[in-house]
Design a protein around this motif. Structure first.
Motif, PDB file in Angstrom:
ATOM      1  N   GLY A  65      -1.831   7.345   3.534  1.00  0.00           N
ATOM      2  CA  GLY A  65      -1.292   8.950   3.556  1.00  0.00           C
ATOM      3  C   GLY A  65      -0.207   9.142   4.469  1.00  0.00           C
ATOM      4  N   TYR A  66      -0.038  10.365   4.839  1.00  0.00           N
ATOM      5  CA  TYR A  66       1.099  10.697   5.777  1.00  0.00           C
ATOM      6  C   TYR A  66       0.597  11.843   6.723  1.00  0.00           C
ATOM      7  N   VAL A  67       1.421  12.049   7.749  1.00  0.00           N
ATOM      8  CA  VAL A  67       1.055  13.401   8.467  1.00  0.00           C
ATOM      9  C   VAL A  67       2.182  14.333   8.424  1.00  0.00           C
ATOM     10  N   ASN A  68       2.137  15.836   8.300  1.00  0.00           N
ATOM     11  CA  ASN A  68       3.234  16.624   8.530  1.00  0.00           C
ATOM     12  C   ASN A  68       2.774  17.757   9.281  1.00  0.00           C
ATOM     13  N   GLN A  69       3.817  18.549   9.531  1.00  0.00           N
ATOM     14  CA  GLN A  69       3.544  19.810  10.339  1.00  0.00           C
ATOM     15  C   GLN A  69       2.701  20.791   9.556  1.00  0.00           C
ATOM     16  N   LEU A  70       1.908  21.683  10.367  1.00  0.00           N
ATOM     17  CA  LEU A  70       1.031  22.802   9.924  1.00  0.00           C
ATOM     18  C   LEU A  70       1.948  23.493   9.062  1.00  0.00           C
ATOM     19  N   GLN A  71       1.400  23.871   7.957  1.00  0.00           N
ATOM     20  CA  GLN A  71       2.054  24.794   6.942  1.00  0.00           C
ATOM     21  C   GLN A  71       1.817  26.411   7.688  1.00  0.00           C
ATOM     22  N   PRO A  72       2.726  27.428   7.132  1.00  0.00           N
ATOM     23  CA  PRO A  72       2.502  28.681   7.560  1.00  0.00           C
ATOM     24  C   PRO A  72       0.838  29.420   7.233  1.00  0.00           C
ATOM     25  N   PHE A 212       4.630   4.083  -1.942  1.00  0.00           N
ATOM     26  CA  PHE A 212       4.976   5.317  -1.202  1.00  0.00           C
ATOM     27  C   PHE A 212       5.417   4.951   0.154  1.00  0.00           C
ATOM     28  N   ASP A 213       6.334   5.350   0.790  1.00  0.00           N
ATOM     29  CA  ASP A 213       6.894   5.340   1.968  1.00  0.00           C
ATOM     30  C   ASP A 213       6.309   6.479   2.782  1.00  0.00           C
ATOM     31  N   PRO A 214       5.264   6.334   3.627  1.00  0.00           N
ATOM     32  CA  PRO A 214       4.395   7.515   4.458  1.00  0.00           C
ATOM     33  C   PRO A 214       5.464   7.837   5.659  1.00  0.00           C
ATOM     34  N   GLY A 219       8.446   8.532  -2.444  1.00  0.00           N
ATOM     35  CA  GLY A 219       7.922   7.754  -3.637  1.00  0.00           C
ATOM     36  C   GLY A 219       6.733   8.382  -4.160  1.00  0.00           C
ATOM     37  N   ASP A 220       5.792   7.741  -4.793  1.00  0.00           N
ATOM     38  CA  ASP A 220       4.630   8.146  -5.533  1.00  0.00           C
ATOM     39  C   ASP A 220       3.481   8.216  -4.543  1.00  0.00           C
ATOM     40  N   HIS A 221       3.038   9.187  -3.988  1.00  0.00           N
ATOM     41  CA  HIS A 221       1.973   9.113  -3.080  1.00  0.00           C
ATOM     42  C   HIS A 221       0.634   9.157  -3.817  1.00  0.00           C
ATOM     43  N   LEU A 222       0.446   9.036  -5.328  1.00  0.00           N
ATOM     44  CA  LEU A 222      -0.786   8.953  -6.057  1.00  0.00           C
ATOM     45  C   LEU A 222      -1.259   7.618  -5.962  1.00  0.00           C
ATOM     46  N   ALA A 223      -2.500   7.701  -5.069  1.00  0.00           N
ATOM     47  CA  ALA A 223      -3.276   6.339  -5.030  1.00  0.00           C
ATOM     48  C   ALA A 223      -4.038   6.142  -6.366  1.00  0.00           C
ATOM     49  N   ARG A 224      -3.265   5.341  -7.237  1.00  0.00           N
ATOM     50  CA  ARG A 224      -3.822   5.406  -8.648  1.00  0.00           C
ATOM     51  C   ARG A 224      -5.332   4.574  -8.976  1.00  0.00           C
ATOM     52  N   ALA A 225      -5.759   3.764  -8.069  1.00  0.00           N
ATOM     53  CA  ALA A 225      -6.883   3.346  -8.274  1.00  0.00           C
ATOM     54  C   ALA A 225      -7.965   4.055  -7.985  1.00  0.00           C
ATOM     55  N   THR A 226      -7.782   5.124  -7.029  1.00  0.00           N
ATOM     56  CA  THR A 226      -8.942   5.859  -6.716  1.00  0.00           C
ATOM     57  C   THR A 226      -8.732   7.374  -7.210  1.00  0.00           C
ATOM     58  N   ALA A 227      -7.166   7.917  -7.502  1.00  0.00           N
ATOM     59  CA  ALA A 227      -6.994   9.031  -7.889  1.00  0.00           C
ATOM     60  C   ALA A 227      -6.782   9.386  -9.232  1.00  0.00           C
ATOM     61  N   GLY A 228      -6.386   8.256  -9.956  1.00  0.00           N
ATOM     62  CA  GLY A 228      -6.158   8.312 -11.337  1.00  0.00           C
ATOM     63  C   GLY A 228      -7.556   8.243 -12.327  1.00  0.00           C
ATOM     64  N   LEU A 229      -7.588   8.666 -13.746  1.00  0.00           N
ATOM     65  CA  LEU A 229      -8.664   8.530 -14.327  1.00  0.00           C
ATOM     66  C   LEU A 229      -8.161   7.696 -15.715  1.00  0.00           C
ATOM     67  N   TYR A 230      -9.089   6.828 -16.083  1.00  0.00           N
ATOM     68  CA  TYR A 230      -8.732   5.747 -16.786  1.00  0.00           C
ATOM     69  C   TYR A 230      -9.957   5.353 -17.864  1.00  0.00           C
ATOM     70  N   PRO A 231      -9.648   5.089 -18.895  1.00  0.00           N
ATOM     71  CA  PRO A 231     -11.050   4.619 -19.742  1.00  0.00           C
ATOM     72  C   PRO A 231     -11.484   3.260 -19.381  1.00  0.00           C
ATOM     73  N   LEU A 232     -12.811   3.093 -19.094  1.00  0.00           N
ATOM     74  CA  LEU A 232     -12.989   1.723 -18.777  1.00  0.00           C
ATOM     75  C   LEU A 232     -12.875   0.814 -19.799  1.00  0.00           C
ATOM     76  N   ALA A 320     -13.954   8.444  -4.881  1.00  0.00           N
ATOM     77  CA  ALA A 320     -13.430   7.292  -4.195  1.00  0.00           C
ATOM     78  C   ALA A 320     -12.171   7.625  -3.667  1.00  0.00           C
ATOM     79  N   THR A 321     -11.925   8.082  -2.417  1.00  0.00           N
ATOM     80  CA  THR A 321     -10.756   8.627  -1.740  1.00  0.00           C
ATOM     81  C   THR A 321     -10.033   7.518  -1.238  1.00  0.00           C
TER      82      THR A 321
END
Length: 326
Positions: A65-72, A212-214, A219-232, A320-321
């Motif tokens: 993941g990554y860190v960034n500044q608080l949003q308004p 993804f470069d934190p 880049g692509d910050h989607l963690a595909r093994a845990t955030a994607g949905l795929y047929p078994l 699974a996060t």
């Protein structure tokens, strides 16, 4: 990742105005000069903040993941909750605001960064730590060289926790190289690799492509093994085999016939692309016989514990996060 110190300058034009960042990564000698002569730089404050350092670059970036500044909108919510330390310091004495350890633990300054996604977001509270505080008395100077301040009390800061994962560096690097290798991924397709220890279920690698470069948040910050949905697909047959055996609807020697178009449901015909004739369970797993598991699923419909129960036991439908800490 580690925290690296950075020094910046912010403006304070009026006590009711929100400070604005003027410069980041100011050289230390320049910052010390400005801090030592505030009369020459009215309205300018020198602040020090932490920045993440990622020595392995994009390795496991989507999971970190990554860190960034608080949003308004986050600042507004913190203000409404009485947790905006910058706002409290505008309205109340500094020693009152920072003397409360709970306020220091749960409060935020408006220019702070917080964890987003992956481990940074999931374990934000554990990684953050607790601010320290010093109670300082300022008094008139009676002679040259005398220190005008006297420290009355110190509440030291507490570092955030270290989170140790089961990821194996060599396996993680090998998985990411394989996903990025143009010989194995000629079309540059997206994908993921998960390596699980058969001994204890430890996650040894979680690779996602594109990377993804934190640090730069590129880049692509989607963690595909845990955030994607795929047929078994046919992986479900392993789960089905366990459910059928544990449910007592088959034994290893139970046979079912196999022929193309053997099962009809909802106006559609289901079956195997090839006829495997009669299969027992080991043979059905070996040749991935669809019809065997269709027949077993029908038997499971009448069992006390059906397909859904066994699917949940094996982790299907469970969020699974990120890789769990040790």
């Amino acid at each position: 990742s580690k925290r690296a110190s950075r020094i910046g300058l912010i403006s304070r034009a009026g006590i009711r105005e929100r400070p604005r960042t003027l410069l980041r990564s100011v050289p230390k000698h320049a910052a010390m000069q400005i801090a030592a002569h505030p009369e020459h730089f009215p309205g300018i404050l020198v602040t020090e903040h932490a920045e993440r350092h990622y020595p392995r670059g994009t390795l496991a970036g989507a999971w970190i993941g990554y860190v960034n500044q608080l949003q308004p909108e986050e600042v507004e919510r913190l203000t409404a909750q009485g947790r905006n330390l910058t706002d409290l310091l505008r309205r109340y004495p500094r020693d009152w605001v920072l003397a409360d350890p709970d306020r220091r633990r749960h409060g935020f300054f408006e220019n702070e960064s917080v964890g987003r996604e992956g481990l940074e977001g999931l374990h934000e509270r554990r990684l953050r730590g607790v601010r320290g505080a010093r109670l300082v008395e300022r008094r008139p100077v009676e002679g040259p060289g005398e220190d005008p301040t006297r420290i009355l009390g110190v509440d030291p800061p507490a570092s955030g926790e270290d989170i140790v994962l089961t990821l194996d560096l060599r396996i993680q690097e090998a998985a990411e190289r394989a996903l990025a290798d143009p010989l194995t991924n000629r079309k540059g397709a997206t994908g993921a690799v998960v390596v699980i220890s058969p001994d204890d279920g430890a996650i040894l690698a979680l690779a996602s492509h594109p990377p993804f470069d934190p640090a730069r948040r590129r880049g692509d910050h989607l963690a595909r093994a845990t955030a994607g949905l795929y047929p078994l697909g046919s992986v479900a047959k392993v789960m089905m085999a366990a459910a059928m055996l544990e449910g007592g609807v088959v034994t290893a020697g139970t046979e079912f016939p196999c022929a193309p178009g053997l099962f009809d449901a909802g106006g559609h015909s289901f079956g195997c692309a090839h006829s495997h004739e009669a299969c027992d369970l080991p043979r059905a797993l070996e040749v991935s016989c669809n019809n065997y598991f269709y027949a077993g699923a029908i038997r499971l419909l009448g069992a006390p514990e059906g397909i859904g129960t066994w699917a949940r036991r094996m982790g299907l439908g469970i969020c699974a996060t990120a890789p769990p800490p040790r």
